[in-house]
Design an enzyme around this catalytic site. Sequence first.
Site, mmCIF file in Angstrom:
data_model
loop_
_atom_site.group_PDB
_atom_site.id
_atom_site.type_symbol
_atom_site.label_atom_id
_atom_site.label_comp_id
_atom_site.label_asym_id
_atom_site.label_seq_id
_atom_site.Cartn_x
_atom_site.Cartn_y
_atom_site.Cartn_z
ATOM 1 N N ASP A 66 0.896 -1.151 0.000
ATOM 2 C CA ASP A 66 0.000 0.000 0.000
ATOM 3 C C ASP A 66 0.936 1.201 0.000
ATOM 4 O O ASP A 66 1.692 1.415 0.961
ATOM 5 C CB ASP A 66 -0.882 -0.012 1.255
ATOM 6 N N ASN A 93 2.811 4.215 -10.496
ATOM 7 C CA ASN A 93 1.569 4.154 -11.266
ATOM 8 C C ASN A 93 0.324 4.252 -10.389
ATOM 9 O O ASN A 93 -0.689 4.814 -10.807
ATOM 10 C CB ASN A 93 1.545 2.837 -12.058
ATOM 11 N N ALA A 94 0.366 3.691 -9.164
ATOM 12 C CA ALA A 94 -0.844 3.622 -8.324
ATOM 13 C C ALA A 94 -1.473 4.997 -8.198
ATOM 14 O O ALA A 94 -0.773 5.999 -8.021
ATOM 15 C CB ALA A 94 -0.487 3.090 -6.942
ATOM 16 N N GLY A 95 -2.777 5.039 -8.310
ATOM 17 C CA GLY A 95 -3.450 6.330 -8.200
ATOM 18 C C GLY A 95 -4.921 6.155 -7.898
ATOM 19 O O GLY A 95 -5.512 5.114 -8.194
ATOM 20 N N SER A 145 -1.187 12.777 -15.557
ATOM 21 C CA SER A 145 -2.500 12.749 -16.211
ATOM 22 C C SER A 145 -2.676 14.054 -16.969
ATOM 23 O O SER A 145 -1.990 15.046 -16.680
ATOM 24 C CB SER A 145 -3.574 12.643 -15.130
ATOM 25 N N TYR A 158 -8.139 15.805 -7.386
ATOM 26 C CA TYR A 158 -7.355 14.932 -8.270
ATOM 27 C C TYR A 158 -6.336 15.785 -9.033
ATOM 28 O O TYR A 158 -5.140 15.473 -9.067
ATOM 29 C CB TYR A 158 -8.287 14.199 -9.242
ATOM 30 N N ALA A 160 -5.253 18.703 -8.247
ATOM 31 C CA ALA A 160 -4.271 19.251 -7.301
ATOM 32 C C ALA A 160 -3.159 18.239 -7.060
ATOM 33 O O ALA A 160 -1.972 18.587 -7.045
ATOM 34 C CB ALA A 160 -4.952 19.626 -5.993
ATOM 35 N N SER A 161 -3.539 16.970 -6.903
ATOM 36 C CA SER A 161 -2.527 15.938 -6.609
ATOM 37 C C SER A 161 -1.599 15.734 -7.807
ATOM 38 O O SER A 161 -0.385 15.565 -7.652
ATOM 39 C CB SER A 161 -3.198 14.612 -6.225
ATOM 40 N N LYS A 162 -2.151 15.784 -9.018
ATOM 41 C CA LYS A 162 -1.307 15.563 -10.209
ATOM 42 C C LYS A 162 -0.486 16.814 -10.525
ATOM 43 O O LYS A 162 0.649 16.717 -10.993
ATOM 44 C CB LYS A 162 -2.165 15.143 -11.409
#
Length: 316
Positions: A66, A93-95, A145, A158, A160-162
């Site tokens: 995790d 890659n996990a998202g 992304s 989303y 904001a995180s990318k």
Amino acid sequence: MPRIDRRPRRPVVLVTGASSGLGLAVLRRLYNQSVHVVATARVASLPRFAAMGIRPGPTLALLPLDVTDADQRRDVLAQVEQRFGGVDVLINNAGVAYRSVVEQVTEAERLTQMDVNFLAPMALARLVLPHMRAQRWGRIINVSSVGGMMAMPTMAVYSASKFALEGASEALWYEVRPWNVHVTLVQPGFISSESFKNTRFTAASRCATADRRDPYHEHYANMGPFIAKIMRLARATPDTVARRIVRTLDARRPPLRVPATLDAYLFAALRRLLPRGLYHRALYGALPGVRRWGPHETEATPAVAPLANPTADRPR
Ligand SMILES: NC(=O)c1ccc[n+]([C@@H]2O[C@H](COP(=O)([O-])OP(=O)(O)OC[C@H]3O[C@@H](n4cnc5c(N)ncnc54)[C@H](OP(=O)(O)O)[C@@H]3O)[C@@H](O)[C@H]2O)c1
């Protein structure tokens, strides 16, 4: 023969979130190439590998990870170091993706989004870099992304995180080049896959989607099906994006940014070429059903007079 195969020893490639979607497609593409693959997935998702006939072997390790769990991150790295010597290629890659307007996200939901998509990838990068610097060779691929180059309504956290991932990766690109370590942001646009079903809702956005009286109901009612439809119609698949990733990590000098689908190229070009104000107004006008988005008849007319400068609230 791919360049990566010509390394003095089989490069070790660690992939996060490898049990489905793009991560699984990358695993399938790398398997049987001359690399060691360390495919990681959350404990609950590990049985999916066996169900798909994917079993560990001399060149494939399947490990629980995790990405938000600091102990698990350290454990995985310790195991890889002991077995293979270290990670040469990291594929973050996990998202996850939350669908919510800015007003309807709690602190905890915001942190979960940032943790998986931004904090954890950077934490993993910190763990693998000492080995990469010591051997003066390494590749870090961060799956970003189109949402990391443009923001869409209802996808604020989303994006904001990318965006955060893009900023930190860009800084890292400069920082580690002296050691021949290359950082790449792979930017998929819409991928034809089932992963839109994994989109998460916040507690409030779930209620708002169901409740027609919620001021943001029309935002969700229009954006959700719109995004689902574009994903269904998209030409790109997890495998076509995985092919871009594998080609990128094989390049002598991988670029910092790799738009991985046709729409990603298009949006990158629009963003670069159109004046900002025009770009935002054009996209606003193209939003599905935007004329129906609030205010509702039941809402009071705002008592605030318009500002003297009519252009003051235009996006710049
Ligand atoms: N699909 C698209 O259209 C699209 C577009 C642009 C960018 N992307 C990006 O591409 C990447 C892969 O997405 P996808 O399309 O393949 O979606 P997906 O099918 O939903 O896969 C996401 C993967 O991330 C894993 N994951 C989630 N939280 C995790 C955690 N805390 N620790 C470890 N693994 C975790 C999931 O594992 P579980 O199954 O165990 O939850 C799953 O394997 C993501 O970074 C996403 O933002 C996708």
